[in-house]
Design a protein around this motif. Structure first.
Motif, PDB file in Angstrom:
ATOM      1  N   PRO A 198      39.660  39.769  49.347  1.00  0.00           N
ATOM      2  CA  PRO A 198      39.631  39.106  50.506  1.00  0.00           C
ATOM      3  C   PRO A 198      39.919  37.652  50.286  1.00  0.00           C
ATOM      4  O   PRO A 198      39.699  37.044  49.299  1.00  0.00           O
ATOM      5  CB  PRO A 198      38.308  39.071  50.899  1.00  0.00           C
ATOM      6  CG  PRO A 198      37.468  40.112  50.206  1.00  0.00           C
ATOM      7  CD  PRO A 198      38.340  40.162  48.856  1.00  0.00           C
ATOM      8  N   GLY A 203      41.238  33.813  52.161  1.00  0.00           N
ATOM      9  CA  GLY A 203      41.383  32.734  53.311  1.00  0.00           C
ATOM     10  C   GLY A 203      42.433  32.079  53.186  1.00  0.00           C
ATOM     11  O   GLY A 203      43.742  32.223  53.088  1.00  0.00           O
ATOM     12  N   THR A 233      42.403  28.413  48.820  1.00  0.00           N
ATOM     13  CA  THR A 233      42.032  26.984  48.068  1.00  0.00           C
ATOM     14  C   THR A 233      40.900  27.177  47.024  1.00  0.00           C
ATOM     15  O   THR A 233      40.864  25.992  46.514  1.00  0.00           O
ATOM     16  CB  THR A 233      41.890  26.179  49.191  1.00  0.00           C
ATOM     17  OG1 THR A 233      40.485  26.186  49.622  1.00  0.00           O
ATOM     18  CG2 THR A 233      42.769  26.059  50.134  1.00  0.00           C
ATOM     19  N   GLY A 234      40.291  28.103  46.885  1.00  0.00           N
ATOM     20  CA  GLY A 234      39.232  28.151  45.940  1.00  0.00           C
ATOM     21  C   GLY A 234      39.746  28.043  44.702  1.00  0.00           C
ATOM     22  O   GLY A 234      40.903  27.794  44.270  1.00  0.00           O
ATOM     23  N   THR A 281      39.295  27.962  54.900  1.00  0.00           N
ATOM     24  CA  THR A 281      38.770  28.789  55.993  1.00  0.00           C
ATOM     25  C   THR A 281      37.298  29.026  56.231  1.00  0.00           C
ATOM     26  O   THR A 281      36.469  28.585  55.400  1.00  0.00           O
ATOM     27  CB  THR A 281      39.313  30.026  56.173  1.00  0.00           C
ATOM     28  OG1 THR A 281      39.067  31.078  54.915  1.00  0.00           O
ATOM     29  CG2 THR A 281      41.020  30.061  56.006  1.00  0.00           C
ATOM     30  N   GLU A 327      29.488  24.000  43.591  1.00  0.00           N
ATOM     31  CA  GLU A 327      29.817  24.482  44.759  1.00  0.00           C
ATOM     32  C   GLU A 327      31.205  25.287  44.681  1.00  0.00           C
ATOM     33  O   GLU A 327      31.308  26.083  45.498  1.00  0.00           O
ATOM     34  CB  GLU A 327      30.102  23.153  45.616  1.00  0.00           C
ATOM     35  CG  GLU A 327      30.990  22.307  45.126  1.00  0.00           C
ATOM     36  CD  GLU A 327      31.390  20.944  45.633  1.00  0.00           C
ATOM     37  OE1 GLU A 327      30.473  20.751  46.811  1.00  0.00           O
ATOM     38  OE2 GLU A 327      32.444  20.491  45.834  1.00  0.00           O
TER      39      GLU A 327
END
Ligand code: FAD
Ligand code: FAD
Lengths: 456, 456
Positions: free
Chosen positions: A68, A70, A73-74, A139, A410
């Motif tokens: 998956p 989004g 940007t992880g 996202t 985080e």
């Protein structure tokens, strides 16, 4: 086999939404820092929950892993595809609903950007309290999957706190949906909370019901320069205790601020500070009246810049927010990025220790420290290291764990930190993670290689 | 076999802490309302986490079910033992640690009462924001296992929000412990959040790290009488919107207030109100100054009683808090208790509909309504029904589900509502619950028959 799958996927989403060309898929295969690039069979862009479910079912039937993705940007390579997998990009699931004014909630598609949700909330007099510098690309689904933190955790908590319910495709292709928005609803295990922070390993989130907070009437931002790290860190406790309206408390250092200034061709508001805290308060009334005496009581302050109007607040924020971008441009190789929490009473010592450590192990490298210091959360970035050499990374996470801290505050574990999860989690905890993963995804279809270590 | 197990348990906890006598075990086998009584092989009272783990291991080895129990105040029969099981009472795990003043956190044993944690917090200038009328008996472990709500959800959220980490014995007897207190810690699935609300089916919680909130400097309580339900319900929105310091918003009705008055030999502060809201605000400064104009703007108000000093606040609270006790004394049979959420915009209509429904189905029964109306949460109690006749219960939960509500707002599913879980949860969701349960508890040792339906 592969061609059969691609045909089946094209059947589901339409051929234009199955990308296979190496060049076209490259941005989906490379992480934001450019440090990791993966390989995939295709990038598929479903346009509805039903299509997403059909995509997962088709992949599961073919035994092909699903990654998956989004906004990509992880920062722990969790959305970088493993060889032979199919990337399911949620970006077309970007519908943002109306704000329900009686509950202060909104439903958004997983592919909606954080900025789009924030804008919809603001237009209705509310605010989505999750905010981070990647807001225009990150996202809803990605921030939930990583339980993203960001600037306002010190007051509003991580993403999990704001998720009232989710809709998701499970690894077997079934869809769970709990978007009714009831805040009190003790009917079973907390699936939404479990998906939150699961990094794409338990389900493809397709939509979420999010809790908003009342819009901020006014805010004030202060950039406070300190003589040294110790003084800046010592100020965190009093600021947290004495400012009930504290919305953000960020720490940066002289070298990072200088690099941001150089990149922007701008001069920092003042010189001579070794460490700086960015303090934001939000509420109503005269915020400066509350802020000024608290700032005046701090020790070791070199100078302070304060703003209350929007553009000047943004201006001050850029000295913090631009760090990630600027550091990404330093040197020829992508930065090594670690995101850690250290107990507040160890933070000052940790800064000294990590500096000594990096200087010792990699004298030619540069260490950049910044982060959400109000939560004890520091981003430890190192530039000038060979991409594959993890000697420094390992030494830093070991120092963190030895300091009673978390190796992922985080950003999550992803692929990047998976080998080190055991530093923070016991074999019993990791076995429990594995049991949950195997229960919901017995065939190992969803994001294999991410977060959960293999059973020993 | 049974005797071997009892001997093994006595070996672990000492013979005095293995209770087998029918009379001695009766209070552990009967629920607080007296509606359910179960059978068990023994009640075992471990004195440490290690003992609790050894007890679970011994039971698992013997294939004997374990029923975790705290204060036994739960209202869905989740701690009432199934035939042949062993009750593990956590009451001896009642250590309460020091408050960490830098983080506002406290570590408490699972058997510590809510009141004990509240007292320890208060002594250090902090507050544990979870509060409910059973505070002197309900435990940390039980409130976590049920994700208890209570009076302050409208401001502070359910128990899950206050749990920073847990220590627990898993069904295989392994112990997971994550009590370090880091608020930002994205290192794996949210096991603490999953155990929260798992009703003793996934692990025996032995201790928890809890987040406190700053102590309340002052509070003000108003009991506001309305001409009817519609006026009271219409006031909820404005009170929530206009009172940022709103700590509690409870709804009671004339009949309940009269019954409390009769039981206490006391007169309500005023007569003539059909429905009453109890409003609590907390903060600093002159709270009445903020409260008075908001109350003055409400429509359909009959009369209002206000208190600001501690004892008078308590006095007003008793008109709400004593409901559960008083209703429990009505008639010869225990009340049937349902705890539901209805979307706020359906709440007024629901009150009328449920009254008509009960009058229709059971003309001789009495319906009592009260609850945490600020969250859309109503307790629906019916007295004068045969203990085993669930016709009314079923009709009410069907009405709730048909109104878009939750059949369990805060009490959980337990044994009592397990047959109705499908009214709120889809087969896909229930299958996911079952997968998680089977993954962590393949032998079905922990609290079988509670919460999770059998696989179809
Ligand atoms: C400039 C910058 C600043 C940042 N600042 C912060 C910050 O302050 N705080 C913070 O916490 N993070 C920060 N991040 C990293 C943060 O993780 C991401 O910004 C964000 O949470 C990821 O969202 P995304 O949509 O880009 O997810 P992606 O990068 O696409 O994916 C991230 C992970 O989530 C999974 N995933 C994505 N979408 C879904 C879905 N729909 N269903 C299931 N799984 C999914 C992926 O498989 C992957 O494991 C920052 C990143 C950048 C580049
Ligand atoms: C007068 C009264 C008022 C109440 N008011 C409220 C209210 O306002 N809000 C609300 O939410 N609830 C309320 N309740 C019900 C509420 O569920 C309980 O008060 C409380 O949460 C249960 O705590 P306990 O220690 O008594 O748990 P128990 O009753 O002993 O157990 C409850 C469930 O938790 C499990 N459990 C208990 N301890 C553990 C453990 N250590 N590890 C794993 N599982 C465990 C049990 O197996 C059972 O399934 C009220 C009850 C009463 C009698």
């Amino acid at each position: 086999m592969a061609d059969d799958l691609l045909a089946a996927l094209a059947e589901v989403v339409g051929a234009t939404h199955v990308l296979t060309d190496e060049g076209t898929t490259l941005p989906f295969r490379t992480d934001w820092t450019g440090r990791w690039t993966g390989e995939c069979r295709a990038v598929v862009r479903p346009g509805s929950t039903a299509e997403a479910a059909a995509v997962v079912r088709a992949c599961a039937a073919a035994g092909v892993p699903v990654v998956p993705q989004g906004g990509n940007t992880g920062l722990v390579a969790g959305s970088v595809p493993a060889v032979g997998s199919v990337v399911v990009s949620t970006r077309r699931l970007d519908a943002v609903g109306e704000v329900d004014d009686s509950t202060g909630q909104i439903t958004a598609g997983a592919g909606a950007t954080l900025a789009a949700v924030q804008a919809a909330a603001a237009a209705a007099g509310w605010r989505y309290a999750v905010d981070l510098a990647a807001r225009d690309t990150a996202t809803v689904g990605g921030t939930i999957a990583t339980n993203a933190g960001g600037h306002h955790v010190v007051r509003h908590g991580m993403t999990r706190r704001h998720v009232v319910g989710v809709e998701a495709v499970l690894p077997d292709g079934s869809v769970i949906s709990h978007l009714g928005g009831l805040v009190k609803d003790n009917t079973g295990y907390d699936l939404a909370g479990l998906l939150c922070g699961s990094e794409g390993t338990l389900g493809v989130i397709t939509a979420a019901r999010l809790a908003l907070v009342p819009a901020v009437e006014q805010r004030a931002v202060a950039l406070v320069g300190f003589t040294g790290t110790a003084a800046a860190v010592a100020a965190i406790g009093p600021l947290r205790r004495r400012l009930p309206a504290l919305e953000a408390l960020e720490l940066v250092f002289a070298d990072g601020v200088a690099a941001v200034g150089e990149a922007r061709g701008a001069r920092p508001p003042f010189d001579g500070a070794a460490a700086l805290l960015l303090v934001e308060v939000a509420g109503s009334g005269d915020l400066l009246e509350g802020l000024a005496p608290v700032l005046a009581d701090l020790d070791g302050v070199v100078d302070t810049a304060v703003a209350t109007d929007g553009p000047r607040c943004e201006e001050l924020w850029r000295w913090r927010d631009d760090h990630t971008d600027v550091i990404n441009q330093v040197g020829d190789t992508p930065p090594h990025k670690l995101d850690v929490t250290v107990p507040l009473d160890r933070l000052g010592r940790f800064v000294e220790e990590v500096r000594a450590l990096v200087a010792d192990l990699a004298p030619a490298a540069r260490l950049w420290l910044f982060g959400h210091a109000g939560d004890g959360n520091l981003h430890v970035n190192v530039t000038g290291l060979a991409p594959d050499d993890e000697t420094v990374d390992r030494a830093v996470v070991e120092l963190v764990a030895g300091s009673g801290g978390s190796i992922s505050a985080e950003h999550g574990i992803g692929r990047a930190k998976r080998p080190w999860l055991h530093l923070n989690r016991t074999p019993e905890e990791i076995a429990a993670f594995r049991s949950i993963k195997d229960a919901l995804d017995p065939a190992g279809i969803l994001n294999p290689g991410v977060l959960v270590p293999e059973r020993r």
